[in-house]
Design a protein around this motif. Structure first.
Motif, short mmCIF file in Angstrom:
data_model
loop_
_atom_site.label_atom_id
_atom_site.label_comp_id
_atom_site.label_asym_id
_atom_site.label_seq_id
_atom_site.Cartn_x
_atom_site.Cartn_y
_atom_site.Cartn_z
N UNK A 1 0.84 -1.19 0.00
CA UNK A 1 0.00 0.00 0.00
C UNK A 1 0.88 1.24 0.00
N UNK A 2 0.23 2.38 -0.22
CA UNK A 2 0.96 3.65 -0.16
C UNK A 2 1.63 3.81 1.20
N UNK A 3 0.91 3.48 2.25
CA UNK A 3 1.47 3.62 3.60
C UNK A 3 2.75 2.79 3.75
N UNK A 4 2.69 1.53 3.29
CA UNK A 4 3.85 0.66 3.43
C UNK A 4 5.00 1.09 2.52
N UNK A 5 4.66 1.64 1.34
CA UNK A 5 5.71 2.20 0.48
C UNK A 5 6.42 3.35 1.18
N UNK A 6 5.66 4.19 1.87
CA UNK A 6 6.25 5.33 2.56
C UNK A 6 7.13 4.91 3.73
N UNK A 7 6.73 3.86 4.41
CA UNK A 7 7.45 3.48 5.64
C UNK A 7 8.49 2.40 5.41
N UNK A 8 8.59 1.86 4.19
CA UNK A 8 9.48 0.72 3.98
C UNK A 8 10.91 1.00 4.43
N UNK A 9 11.47 2.11 3.99
CA UNK A 9 12.84 2.43 4.35
C UNK A 9 13.02 2.59 5.85
N UNK A 10 12.04 3.20 6.50
CA UNK A 10 12.13 3.38 7.95
C UNK A 10 12.05 2.04 8.67
N UNK A 11 11.20 1.13 8.16
CA UNK A 11 11.09 -0.19 8.79
C UNK A 11 12.40 -0.96 8.66
N UNK A 12 13.06 -0.85 7.50
CA UNK A 12 14.34 -1.52 7.29
C UNK A 12 15.40 -0.98 8.27
N UNK A 13 15.34 0.33 8.53
CA UNK A 13 16.32 0.94 9.43
C UNK A 13 15.95 0.78 10.90
N UNK A 14 14.80 0.18 11.18
CA UNK A 14 14.41 -0.05 12.56
C UNK A 14 13.87 1.18 13.27
N UNK A 15 13.32 2.12 12.52
CA UNK A 15 12.74 3.32 13.14
C UNK A 15 11.49 2.90 13.94
N UNK A 16 11.35 3.39 15.17
CA UNK A 16 10.19 3.04 15.99
C UNK A 16 8.87 3.33 15.26
N UNK A 17 7.86 2.50 15.53
CA UNK A 17 6.61 2.60 14.80
C UNK A 17 5.92 3.94 14.98
#
Length: 363
Positions: free
Chosen positions: A91-107
């Motif tokens: 989804x758009x949301x997951x596209x936006x957050x993908x890089x942050x999730x890979x880097x371990x940024x808090x939710x």
């Protein structure tokens, strides 16, 4: 935000020099556009700034730090590509957050970043859609949003609008300009489209053959091009570049040219600068934008015949012939009829003189 300095950067592929001693300084918060024809080296330079291409020589300095040996992921830049490069199953949301999730940024930080970017780019109602459910303009906004969530020091855009139709390009230009006005992040933008360059840039870098031809504000490169390449490349229709001779004196000079030697084309130029006075009696190239001509009946006007009229709605592009020369002019709607005889004068204060050999503008 950060400043960017390109210092004597060169890039060679074997014996082929792709970038030749490039020197550019971009201030903090500047919107710098790299403009030039295909193959001029602008995308290679952008990739070098991004760390995707190593340079053969010179330095790239971001925020005071030489980054030549810093890998791309650690340069704190964000790049938006010509292709949207979105993950189709997310989804758009997951596209936006993908890089942050890979880097371990808090939710909670991810959610805050998405909320902030979605509000700026008007993506709020699209967060649960997938790329296949979006228009081209919406996909490009998502690609921009994915870069923005990082809050990078520098944005890099590689011809991001070239896949869009004319109306969407116009809409997205406005979106990108509004985005820069809001966030103020230093931006380097590559395009071959001069309209994009003129409307978006705080400064334009015009390139040709791996070399910088001119760096200046949109007004500078349009009104005071440094050489004939820039003069012809910037502007639509292009600048009229007429070959002839400079005659008269420093106070009342004229351009004399055209193919008809019995009745040559004579354009009054008025007073010359000290540098231009050295060209009296010499061959020159006279540069005049289409809108720098006017209908006139005074003694300094010259005769011309209308060959073609191209109505565009807001303007009429009127191609005329005078002494064997074809000259493009720009007038208000309704002006000009094929076969009509007209008298024209040039705006002497705007007309430019170029050295006929070096092709450099004479100040």
């Amino acid at each position: 935000m950060a400043s960017l300095h390109i210092r004597d950067v060169r890039k060679n592929y074997g014996n082929v020099a792709c970038l030749k001693a490039i020197n550019i300084d971009a201030d903090d918060g500047e919107f710098l556009v790299l403009l030039g024809p295909s193959g001029c080296g602008k995308s290679t330079l952008l990739n070098a700034i991004a760390g995707l291409e190593p340079v053969s020589d010179g330095e790239i300095v971001i925020d005071g730090t030489v980054v030549n040996d810093v890998e791309s992921a650690k340069r704190d830049i964000a790049m938006v590509f010509q292709s949207y490069a979105l993950y189709p199953t997310m989804t758009v949301r997951k596209n936006l957050t993908f890089g942050m999730r890979v880097r371990g940024v808090p939710k909670h930080e991810q959610e805050a970043a998405v909320e902030r970017v979605a509000a700026i780019l008007q993506l709020d109602q699209l967060l649960d859609r997938k790329p296949s459910q979006l228009s081209g303009g919406q996909r490009q906004r998502v690609a921009m949003g994915r870069a923005m969530v990082r809050e990078p020091k520098i944005f890099l855009f590689d011809e991001p609008l070239s896949n869009l139709d004319a109306k969407l390009r116009t809409d997205m230009r406005a979106e990108i300009k509004k985005l820069h006005q809001r966030v103020g992040t230093t931006t380097v933008y590559v395009t071959h489209d001069q309209i994009e360059a003129m409307t978006l840039a705080t400064r334009i870098v015009v390139m040709k053959g791996g070399e910088v031809q001119q760096i200046g504000t949109p007004e500078d490169v349009y009104d005071r091009p440094s050489n004939l390449f820039v003069a012809r490349f910037i502007g639509s229709p292009a600048m009229n570049c007429l070959r002839g001779r400079l005659q008269g004196d420093g106070a009342a000079a004229s351009f004399v040219g055209g193919q008809d030697r019995k009745q040559p084309l004579k354009i009054a130029l008025g007073a010359l600068s000290p540098g231009q006075q050295r060209y009296i009696g010499r061959d020159i190239v006279l540069g005049i934008r289409p809108e720098w001509f006017a209908l006139a009946e005074h003694a300094d006007a010259f005769d011309a015949t209308v060959d073609v009229v191209e109505p565009t709605g807001a303007d009429n592009f009127v191609l005329v012939s005078a002494a064997g020369e074809s000259i493009m002019t720009r007038f208000a709607p309704g002006v000009g009829r094929a076969g009509e005889s007209v008298r024209l004068s040039a705006n002497a204060a705007k007309a430019l003189i170029f050295d006929a050999v070096t092709e450099q503008r004479v100040p």
